[in-house]
Design a protein around this motif. Structure first.
Motif, short mmCIF file in Angstrom:
data_model
loop_
_atom_site.label_atom_id
_atom_site.label_comp_id
_atom_site.label_asym_id
_atom_site.label_seq_id
_atom_site.Cartn_x
_atom_site.Cartn_y
_atom_site.Cartn_z
N UNK A 171 0.83 -1.20 0.00
CA UNK A 171 0.00 0.00 0.00
C UNK A 171 0.87 1.25 0.00
N UNK A 172 1.91 1.25 0.82
CA UNK A 172 2.78 2.43 0.88
C UNK A 172 3.48 2.68 -0.45
N UNK A 173 3.90 1.62 -1.13
CA UNK A 173 4.52 1.78 -2.45
C UNK A 173 3.50 2.31 -3.46
N UNK A 174 2.27 1.83 -3.38
CA UNK A 174 1.22 2.31 -4.28
C UNK A 174 0.98 3.80 -4.08
N UNK A 175 1.02 4.24 -2.85
CA UNK A 175 0.83 5.67 -2.56
C UNK A 175 1.96 6.51 -3.15
N UNK A 176 3.17 5.96 -3.12
CA UNK A 176 4.30 6.71 -3.68
C UNK A 176 4.15 6.88 -5.19
N UNK A 177 3.58 5.87 -5.83
CA UNK A 177 3.42 5.92 -7.29
C UNK A 177 2.24 6.79 -7.70
N UNK A 178 1.10 6.61 -7.01
CA UNK A 178 -0.12 7.29 -7.44
C UNK A 178 -0.49 8.50 -6.58
N UNK A 179 0.08 8.59 -5.39
CA UNK A 179 -0.36 9.65 -4.49
C UNK A 179 -1.70 9.26 -3.88
N UNK A 180 -2.76 9.83 -4.38
CA UNK A 180 -4.10 9.53 -3.90
C UNK A 180 -4.59 8.22 -4.54
N UNK A 181 -5.03 7.27 -3.70
CA UNK A 181 -5.47 5.97 -4.21
C UNK A 181 -6.96 5.93 -4.54
N UNK A 182 -7.66 7.00 -4.19
CA UNK A 182 -9.09 7.02 -4.50
C UNK A 182 -9.31 6.97 -6.02
N UNK A 183 -10.34 6.27 -6.41
CA UNK A 183 -10.72 6.09 -7.82
C UNK A 183 -9.81 5.11 -8.56
N UNK A 184 -8.80 4.53 -7.88
CA UNK A 184 -7.94 3.56 -8.55
C UNK A 184 -8.62 2.19 -8.58
N UNK A 185 -8.27 1.40 -9.62
CA UNK A 185 -8.86 0.08 -9.80
C UNK A 185 -7.81 -1.00 -9.56
N UNK A 186 -8.20 -2.01 -8.77
CA UNK A 186 -7.30 -3.09 -8.38
C UNK A 186 -7.77 -4.40 -9.02
N UNK A 187 -6.80 -5.18 -9.49
CA UNK A 187 -7.09 -6.51 -10.02
C UNK A 187 -6.29 -7.54 -9.23
N UNK A 188 -6.98 -8.46 -8.57
CA UNK A 188 -6.33 -9.58 -7.88
C UNK A 188 -6.29 -10.77 -8.82
N UNK A 189 -5.10 -11.34 -8.99
CA UNK A 189 -4.97 -12.56 -9.79
C UNK A 189 -4.61 -13.68 -8.83
N UNK A 190 -5.49 -14.67 -8.71
CA UNK A 190 -5.29 -15.69 -7.70
C UNK A 190 -5.98 -15.26 -6.41
N UNK A 191 -5.93 -16.13 -5.41
CA UNK A 191 -6.64 -15.84 -4.17
C UNK A 191 -5.77 -16.13 -2.95
N UNK A 192 -4.49 -15.79 -3.05
CA UNK A 192 -3.57 -16.00 -1.94
C UNK A 192 -3.90 -15.10 -0.76
N UNK A 193 -3.51 -15.56 0.43
CA UNK A 193 -3.85 -14.83 1.65
C UNK A 193 -3.21 -13.44 1.68
N UNK A 194 -1.92 -13.34 1.28
CA UNK A 194 -1.25 -12.05 1.32
C UNK A 194 -1.84 -11.07 0.31
#
Length: 436
Positions: A171-194
């Protein structure tokens, strides 16, 4: 003299397995348990905290009253025998109880040191206690001070600024790249716990939607439902790359799922909007050569682990500063409690000296004849000054910083009461004789 004792009884993730803690969770909410505590004899004030990692009971009880077994039974109910409860329970009194509360508030006792969630949980528990009138002057002061400790730890140290878990690091790395995470779209591939945990953190930081791709569509649908998102098949991955901002992959596939050429083809359509990819799978799901593409940021499990380890070391250094703050505030609160012990004596002493001075003035008043208003004021000022000068040394004696510890305070209070003939002095003397 202080007529109360501060006790803290609790269990946490360090002392008690989850199967015991979950039996102690407040299934019916705080209010019914706080109401039940009102009926425990000799308990004057009480506060209850229940989280997934701890259940703690903080009380102010009558000095000398043995309430421990009652409180232990309250915490464990019939689930754990009293003799077995000692294996899980910690019981702290006085200064140690205060220090523990401040340590918890400063997030130094959390599973993830420096996390911010515990302060909100403390305040929520306090809100219920205040509404039920369960807390009084002492616990109100103590709990408000714990919030001050948490604020000092946050503002004066960097303990909360570094990621110390894989999912939080993502999450912290994502914030560094995008700044504000609102309105961003996430894709999970697989269903691992982490990957699932990382998605939870991202949702908590405002991401707009979560989609899930999995070889088993039913599994994808169940996970997507948790995040109020949608499920897709693995075959639909390429067409979703164009709209996705963050990809978290954790499948058990033997080969790569997304290649450099797959992303290279969609970056033109994306107009080079940043794409952040996290590969938590072992072996890897995502082509390492993706990092060669402009505006594509790929991190694998080793990258995230390195971030976590560096930050954990830094957070350890900051924790030392935070512990010093907790120690400072504990000493301040201990001194506050000590002043409560001498306060009744100071009040009684002021009253006695004032009565003596006013009594002597009344006896001599008739000799002075008729006085002007200005003369009346002057006499009153003189009376006040004499009283203050007489009180100065006895009060300094009682408040002295060298006067620490319940026994020393009690000795000094008794001395002042004996010298000035205060009624409380005789009462305390009887207490001492009883103690002996």
């Amino acid at each position: 003299m202080q007529s109360e004792q501060i006790l803290l009884l609790g269990v946490n993730h360090k002392t008690t397995p989850v199967e015991i803690r979950e039996k102690m969770a407040l299934s019916g909410g705080y209010d019914q348990y706080l109401a039940a505590l009102n009926k425990v004899e000799h308990v004057q004030e009480h506060y209850l905290l229940s989280t997934c990692n701890r259940v703690e009971l903080l009380v102010v009880a009558d000095t000398g009253a043995d309430v421990r077994d009652l409180l232990i039974r309250f915490l464990f109910g019939d689930e754990v025998p009293l003799e077995k409860a000692d294996e899980y329970l910690y019981i702290l009194e006085g200064r140690e109880a205060v220090h523990h509360l401040f340590t918890v508030a400063g997030s130094l006792d959390s599973m993830v040191v420096g996390e911010s969630q515990i302060l909100g949980q403390l305040k929520e528990a306090y809100r219920h206690a205040a509404e039920q009138h369960s807390t009084g002057a002492l616990l109100n002061k103590m709990l408000h001070k714990s919030f001050t400790v948490a604020k000092r730890v946050r503002t004066e140290t960097g303990i909360g600024s570094s990621a110390v878990s894989i999912s939080y690091a993502a999450v912290q790395l994502a914030k560094k790249i995008f700044g504000d995470l609102r309105q961003k779209k996430v894709l999970l591939i697989g269903a691992g716990e982490m990957a699932e945990l990382a998605a939870e953190h991202l949702v908590g930081n405002g991401v707009k939607t979560v989609s899930v791709a999995n070889r088993t569509l039913a599994r994808a649908m169940r996970l997507a439902e948790r995040f109020e998102g949608g499920a897709i098949s693995m075959e639909e991955l390429p067409e979703h790359l164009e709209e996705t901002d963050i990809i978290i992959s954790s499948t058990g596939a033997e080969g790569l799922i997304i290649h450099k050429k797959d992303v290279q083809a969609v970056m033109r359509k994306r107009r080079n909007r940043p794409l952040f990819l996290i590969d938590i799978a072992v072996p890897r799901d995502l082509d390492p050569e993706l990092n060669d593409l402009d505006n594509v940021y790929l991190y694998d499990i080793d990258d995230l682990s390195s971030v976590v380890e560096i930050n954990r070391e830094g957070r350890g250094r900051e924790a030392i500063k935070a512990e010093r703050i907790v120690d400072e505030e504990t000493l301040k609160f201990e001194h506050y409690i000590e002043t409560l012990e001498v306060k009744p004596t100071i009040v009684e002493l002021r009253k006695r000296i004032r009565e003596i001075a006013e009594g002597e003035m009344t006896k001599s008043r008739h000799r002075l004849g008729e006085l002007t208003g200005e003369q009346e004021d002057a006499l009153d000022a003189m009376l006040h000054a004499i009283t203050a000068k007489i009180l100065h040394h006895p009060m300094e004696y009682l408040k002295s910083s060298r006067c620490t510890g319940h026994k020393k305070i009690k000795e000094r209070v008794n001395t002042v009461c004996e010298i000035f003939g205060l009624p409380e002095g005789r009462a305390k003397k009887q207490d001492d004789e009883t103690d002996e």
